[in-house]
Write an enzyme that holds these catalytic residues in place. Sequence first.
Site, mmCIF file in Angstrom:
data_model
loop_
_atom_site.group_PDB
_atom_site.id
_atom_site.type_symbol
_atom_site.label_atom_id
_atom_site.label_comp_id
_atom_site.label_asym_id
_atom_site.label_seq_id
_atom_site.Cartn_x
_atom_site.Cartn_y
_atom_site.Cartn_z
ATOM 1 N N HIS A 81 37.758 34.985 37.154
ATOM 2 C CA HIS A 81 38.002 36.414 37.402
ATOM 3 C C HIS A 81 36.886 37.000 38.270
ATOM 4 O O HIS A 81 37.153 37.743 39.232
ATOM 5 C CB HIS A 81 38.088 37.155 36.067
ATOM 6 C CG HIS A 81 38.071 38.648 36.192
ATOM 7 N ND1 HIS A 81 39.221 39.401 36.288
ATOM 8 C CD2 HIS A 81 37.036 39.542 36.246
ATOM 9 C CE1 HIS A 81 38.901 40.681 36.395
ATOM 10 N NE2 HIS A 81 37.583 40.786 36.362
ATOM 11 N N GLU A 82 35.630 36.682 37.947
ATOM 12 C CA GLU A 82 34.507 37.205 38.721
ATOM 13 C C GLU A 82 34.517 36.651 40.145
ATOM 14 O O GLU A 82 34.206 37.372 41.097
ATOM 15 C CB GLU A 82 33.181 36.864 38.025
ATOM 16 C CG GLU A 82 33.018 37.477 36.639
ATOM 17 C CD GLU A 82 33.143 38.983 36.640
ATOM 18 O OE1 GLU A 82 32.778 39.618 37.647
ATOM 19 O OE2 GLU A 82 33.618 39.546 35.627
ATOM 20 N N GLU A 102 40.671 45.032 39.464
ATOM 21 C CA GLU A 102 40.656 44.209 38.254
ATOM 22 C C GLU A 102 41.967 43.440 38.106
ATOM 23 O O GLU A 102 41.969 42.271 37.718
ATOM 24 C CB GLU A 102 40.401 45.080 37.023
ATOM 25 C CG GLU A 102 39.014 45.686 36.967
ATOM 26 C CD GLU A 102 37.913 44.651 36.978
ATOM 27 O OE1 GLU A 102 38.088 43.583 36.348
ATOM 28 O OE2 GLU A 102 36.882 44.896 37.616
ATOM 29 N N ASP A 129 42.236 39.410 38.079
ATOM 30 C CA ASP A 129 42.980 38.713 37.019
ATOM 31 C C ASP A 129 44.033 37.789 37.629
ATOM 32 O O ASP A 129 44.201 36.635 37.197
ATOM 33 C CB ASP A 129 43.671 39.725 36.100
ATOM 34 C CG ASP A 129 42.717 40.356 35.101
ATOM 35 O OD1 ASP A 129 41.569 39.873 34.986
ATOM 36 O OD2 ASP A 129 43.120 41.328 34.432
#
Length: 410
Positions: free
Chosen positions: A276-277, A354, A358
């Site tokens: 995710h990061e 975000e 994801d």
Amino acid sequence: MTEQTIFTILLVIITFDFALERILNYLNRKSSKKPIPNELEGIYDEVRYAKSQAYQAEVSRFGTFSATFSFVILILAIYNGWFGMLDQWIRTFSPLSLVSPLIFFGILFIVSDLINAPFSIYRNFVIEAKYGFNKMTAKTFILDKIKGYILTIIIGGLLLGVLIYFVNAIGSDFWYYFWAVITAFVLFANFFYTSLILPLFNKLTPMEDGELKSSIQSYCDKVNFPLKNIFIMDGSKRSSKGNAFFSGLGKKKKVVLFDTLVEKHSIPELTAVFAHEVGHYKKKHILFTTIFSIGLMGFMLFLFSRMAYSAEVSWAMGGQTSALHLNLMAFGILYSPISTILGIIGNVISRKNEYEADAFAKETYDATPLINGLKKMSADHLSNLTPHPAFVFVHYSHPPLKERVRALEA
């Protein structure tokens, strides 16, 4: 615009901001009492869910109390002209236009910190400790305060000094030049925050060899991300809550995992969180956010340049003569409605980012461990699983867990 009109607008804005926040907090506290959504069944048992609701309620009540206290102090200060009185007192021993603003804001910083310190102590050592989150010692708290003071004096004092010099030396076009300075500072901070600033407060350790590193190494090879820039941070010295974040640009980019996160999550979950990061980096979210924030600062400086020299604004703050520091403080209040709107826009963009990060993790790794990791993190944090949509719209930089799970399962 007359002094009285500006004075009235200041009081109206402060009151409106306070009332809006209280309404949003009331709606959110009420919404937190709803049953667990079907998508999130199994995160809490009944006892744990009751504990999470008690935690959210206590934090909300304390936030309302501290915000009310601050609101009353600020209203009294504006209404009674306390800031103007402070300005007049400083002028009795510091007539220099370059020094007086530094003394003014230095005094306000110390007074504000002394007022807020008891609230911070109570929040950390009573509320957070009561629910098992606080790991901070009194020594760490005091050292954090001292380091924060030093950084504020050095960085804040330097930037404020440059602004004061430009305002006095250049005139109304000062904002061009200070925008260039603040842009350089933001870029420097983005490049070197995790190298220079963060190590003053936390220890960053390169990830050690092992099963976790091997899993992440395989993922890095797949998506072409350099493994050498992954660090474990000792977040456990302050809180039991886990987290992860991406910082930096270019070769200075780093992914940081809290040690508390590593301790509580499985290797697939940690790899998914890492993915995710990496998604934020691959989707250029950090770069866009940096450019966006620099643009906003330019816009804010332009607006401030329109009122930096206004005597009426200083009079509305209780001053006897035009003062840059009084105008700067008044601008912070007058700008708050615009700041709120821009903050909402920024949060909308952040929530979109975000979802994209994801989705990147889902496409390049797997959705299931990310969902499990997010659920476990929310349970560990005693998070509100049913926040009110209005509160989310205004304040949430991340989508609510229920929405993230829905998107990942789609």
